[in-house]
Design a protein around this motif. Structure first.
Motif, PDB file in Angstrom:
ATOM      1  N   LEU A   1      13.055   8.412   2.731  1.00 26.96           N
ATOM      2  CA  LEU A   1      12.191   7.307   3.162  1.00 26.96           C
ATOM      3  C   LEU A   1      12.650   5.967   2.583  1.00 26.96           C
ATOM      4  CD1 LEU A   1       8.647   8.940   2.937  1.00 26.96           C
ATOM      5  CD2 LEU A   1       9.884   8.262   5.000  1.00 26.96           C
ATOM      6  N   ALA A   2      13.383   5.989   1.487  1.00 25.79           N
ATOM      7  CA  ALA A   2      13.853   4.755   0.858  1.00 25.79           C
ATOM      8  C   ALA A   2      15.164   4.251   1.450  1.00 25.79           C
ATOM      9  CB  ALA A   2      14.027   4.978  -0.645  1.00 25.79           C
ATOM     10  N   LEU A   3      15.792   5.013   2.321  1.00 21.91           N
ATOM     11  CA  LEU A   3      17.119   4.648   2.831  1.00 21.91           C
ATOM     12  C   LEU A   3      17.214   3.277   3.498  1.00 21.91           C
ATOM     13  CD1 LEU A   3      18.591   8.001   4.150  1.00 21.91           C
ATOM     14  CD2 LEU A   3      19.366   6.645   2.206  1.00 21.91           C
TER      15      LEU A   3
ATOM     16  N   ALA B   1       6.109   4.961  -6.061  1.00 21.81           N
ATOM     17  CA  ALA B   1       5.211   5.803  -6.865  1.00 21.81           C
ATOM     18  C   ALA B   1       4.067   4.980  -7.451  1.00 21.81           C
ATOM     19  CB  ALA B   1       5.998   6.488  -7.975  1.00 21.81           C
ATOM     20  N   LEU B   2       4.370   3.773  -7.922  1.00 21.47           N
ATOM     21  CA  LEU B   2       3.309   2.908  -8.449  1.00 21.47           C
ATOM     22  C   LEU B   2       2.314   2.513  -7.359  1.00 21.47           C
ATOM     23  CD1 LEU B   2       5.348   0.588 -10.832  1.00 21.47           C
ATOM     24  CD2 LEU B   2       3.691   2.344 -11.476  1.00 21.47           C
TER      25      LEU B   2
ATOM     26  N   PRO C   1       6.627   1.118   2.705  1.00 22.89           N
ATOM     27  CA  PRO C   1       7.234  -0.202   2.924  1.00 22.89           C
ATOM     28  C   PRO C   1       7.048  -1.147   1.738  1.00 22.89           C
ATOM     29  CG  PRO C   1       5.373   0.112   4.401  1.00 22.89           C
ATOM     30  CD  PRO C   1       5.600   1.413   3.698  1.00 22.89           C
ATOM     31  N   LEU C   2       5.968  -0.992   0.983  1.00 27.71           N
ATOM     32  CA  LEU C   2       5.816  -1.816  -0.217  1.00 27.71           C
ATOM     33  C   LEU C   2       6.876  -1.466  -1.263  1.00 27.71           C
ATOM     34  CD1 LEU C   2       1.941  -1.962  -0.658  1.00 27.71           C
ATOM     35  CD2 LEU C   2       3.481  -3.820  -0.037  1.00 27.71           C
ATOM     36  N   GLY C   3       7.300  -0.213  -1.287  1.00 28.00           N
ATOM     37  CA  GLY C   3       8.359   0.198  -2.202  1.00 28.00           C
ATOM     38  C   GLY C   3       9.706  -0.391  -1.837  1.00 28.00           C
ATOM     39  N   TRP C   4       9.882  -0.735  -0.562  1.00 26.54           N
ATOM     40  CA  TRP C   4      11.139  -1.348  -0.134  1.00 26.54           C
ATOM     41  C   TRP C   4      11.269  -2.790  -0.600  1.00 26.54           C
ATOM     42  CZ3 TRP C   4      10.538   0.022   5.733  1.00 26.54           C
ATOM     43  CH2 TRP C   4      10.696   1.395   5.912  1.00 26.54           C
ATOM     44  N   LEU C   5      10.163  -3.479  -0.785  1.00 28.77           N
ATOM     45  CA  LEU C   5      10.201  -4.926  -1.037  1.00 28.77           C
ATOM     46  C   LEU C   5      11.064  -5.348  -2.222  1.00 28.77           C
ATOM     47  CD1 LEU C   5       6.583  -6.100  -0.192  1.00 28.77           C
ATOM     48  CD2 LEU C   5       8.687  -6.495   1.086  1.00 28.77           C
ATOM     49  N   PRO C   6      10.910  -4.774  -3.415  1.00 32.26           N
ATOM     50  CA  PRO C   6      11.746  -5.248  -4.526  1.00 32.26           C
ATOM     51  C   PRO C   6      13.240  -5.045  -4.279  1.00 32.26           C
ATOM     52  CG  PRO C   6       9.965  -3.885  -5.353  1.00 32.26           C
ATOM     53  CD  PRO C   6       9.945  -3.775  -3.868  1.00 32.26           C
ATOM     54  N   THR C   7      13.604  -3.916  -3.680  1.00 32.77           N
ATOM     55  CA  THR C   7      15.025  -3.655  -3.425  1.00 32.77           C
ATOM     56  C   THR C   7      15.569  -4.613  -2.376  1.00 32.77           C
ATOM     57  OG1 THR C   7      14.616  -1.331  -3.956  1.00 32.77           O
ATOM     58  CG2 THR C   7      16.664  -1.841  -2.846  1.00 32.77           C
ATOM     59  N   LEU C   8      14.806  -4.865  -1.331  1.00 35.16           N
ATOM     60  CA  LEU C   8      15.272  -5.791  -0.299  1.00 35.16           C
ATOM     61  C   LEU C   8      15.337  -7.228  -0.810  1.00 35.16           C
ATOM     62  CD1 LEU C   8      13.455  -4.373   2.842  1.00 35.16           C
ATOM     63  CD2 LEU C   8      15.888  -4.252   2.299  1.00 35.16           C
ATOM     64  N   LEU C   9      14.376  -7.613  -1.633  1.00 36.43           N
ATOM     65  CA  LEU C   9      14.420  -8.959  -2.216  1.00 36.43           C
ATOM     66  C   LEU C   9      15.606  -9.113  -3.161  1.00 36.43           C
ATOM     67  CD1 LEU C   9      10.630  -9.628  -2.875  1.00 36.43           C
ATOM     68  CD2 LEU C   9      12.095 -10.686  -1.136  1.00 36.43           C
TER      69      LEU C   9
ATOM     70  N   LEU D   1      22.321   3.870  -6.076  1.00 36.39           N
ATOM     71  CA  LEU D   1      21.547   4.579  -7.108  1.00 36.39           C
ATOM     72  C   LEU D   1      20.505   3.665  -7.743  1.00 36.39           C
ATOM     73  CD1 LEU D   1      24.110   6.798  -9.053  1.00 36.39           C
ATOM     74  CD2 LEU D   1      22.252   7.545  -7.576  1.00 36.39           C
ATOM     75  N   THR D   2      20.912   2.450  -8.068  1.00 31.24           N
ATOM     76  CA  THR D   2      19.982   1.495  -8.671  1.00 31.24           C
ATOM     77  C   THR D   2      18.850   1.153  -7.705  1.00 31.24           C
ATOM     78  OG1 THR D   2      21.805   0.557  -9.949  1.00 31.24           O
ATOM     79  CG2 THR D   2      19.811  -0.773  -9.757  1.00 31.24           C
ATOM     80  N   GLY D   3      19.201   0.895  -6.467  1.00 33.65           N
ATOM     81  CA  GLY D   3      18.184   0.584  -5.468  1.00 33.65           C
ATOM     82  C   GLY D   3      17.232   1.742  -5.231  1.00 33.65           C
ATOM     83  N   THR D   4      17.758   2.967  -5.268  1.00 33.31           N
ATOM     84  CA  THR D   4      16.904   4.141  -5.096  1.00 33.31           C
ATOM     85  C   THR D   4      15.921   4.259  -6.254  1.00 33.31           C
ATOM     86  OG1 THR D   4      18.636   5.274  -3.854  1.00 33.31           O
ATOM     87  CG2 THR D   4      16.901   6.640  -4.792  1.00 33.31           C
ATOM     88  N   ALA D   5      16.389   4.042  -7.469  1.00 31.71           N
ATOM     89  CA  ALA D   5      15.494   4.123  -8.631  1.00 31.71           C
ATOM     90  C   ALA D   5      14.390   3.074  -8.545  1.00 31.71           C
ATOM     91  CB  ALA D   5      16.299   3.951  -9.917  1.00 31.71           C
ATOM     92  N   ILE D   6      14.753   1.848  -8.195  1.00 33.00           N
ATOM     93  CA  ILE D   6      13.760   0.771  -8.073  1.00 33.00           C
ATOM     94  C   ILE D   6      12.763   1.096  -6.963  1.00 33.00           C
ATOM     95  CG2 ILE D   6      13.455  -1.650  -7.425  1.00 33.00           C
ATOM     96  CD1 ILE D   6      16.212  -2.163  -8.733  1.00 33.00           C
ATOM     97  N   CYS D   7      13.278   1.537  -5.823  1.00 33.96           N
ATOM     98  CA  CYS D   7      12.430   1.814  -4.666  1.00 33.96           C
ATOM     99  C   CYS D   7      11.480   2.981  -4.933  1.00 33.96           C
ATOM    100  CB  CYS D   7      13.317   2.109  -3.468  1.00 33.96           C
ATOM    101  SG  CYS D   7      12.493   1.959  -1.906  1.00 33.96           S
ATOM    102  N   LEU D   8      11.974   4.056  -5.536  1.00 35.77           N
ATOM    103  CA  LEU D   8      11.115   5.207  -5.801  1.00 35.77           C
ATOM    104  C   LEU D   8      10.054   4.881  -6.850  1.00 35.77           C
ATOM    105  CD1 LEU D   8      13.589   8.235  -5.733  1.00 35.77           C
ATOM    106  CD2 LEU D   8      12.129   7.349  -3.909  1.00 35.77           C
TER     107      LEU D   8
END
Length: 103
Positions: free
Chosen positions: A28-30, A68-69, A81-89, A57-64
């Protein structure tokens, strides 16, 4: 007949459940993590494949962690989709303006 006791899982069952949850969350984080890997590939000067993998790997850790939070706050499927925001930013902030390998 319906069992009326507590459900007990063996350690193998718990490991399988955690593996399925982790792989599903990674899938889902892809959309965000592949974007971040592309940025790492573009920013690399010597080893673009290795850079893309470490960025992924870094983006996956941030996104997951963010997903989870957000799920812990009771946001349900909106946490994906909220989990995607920090990685995309972060990908947007680190995106190179031009290809560094072109020069």
């Amino acid at each position: 007949m319906i069992p009326l006791g507590a459900v007990e899982f063996s350690p193998g069952d718990v490991a399988l459940i955690l593996a399925v949850l982790t792989l599903g969350a990674t899938a889902l984080a892809l959309p965000a993590t592949l974007t971040f890997a592309w940025v790492g590939h573009r920013r690399a000067k010597d080893h673009p494949g290795w850079a893309a993998f470490t960025y992924w790997l870094t983006g996956t850790a941030i996104c997951l962690a963010t997903t989870a939070l957000a799920a812990g706050q009771g946001l349900g499927w909106w946490s994906v989709p909220l989990g995607w925001l920090p990685t995309l930013l972060l990908a947007l902030a680190l995106k190179p303006r031009s290809d560094p390998r072109a020069s």
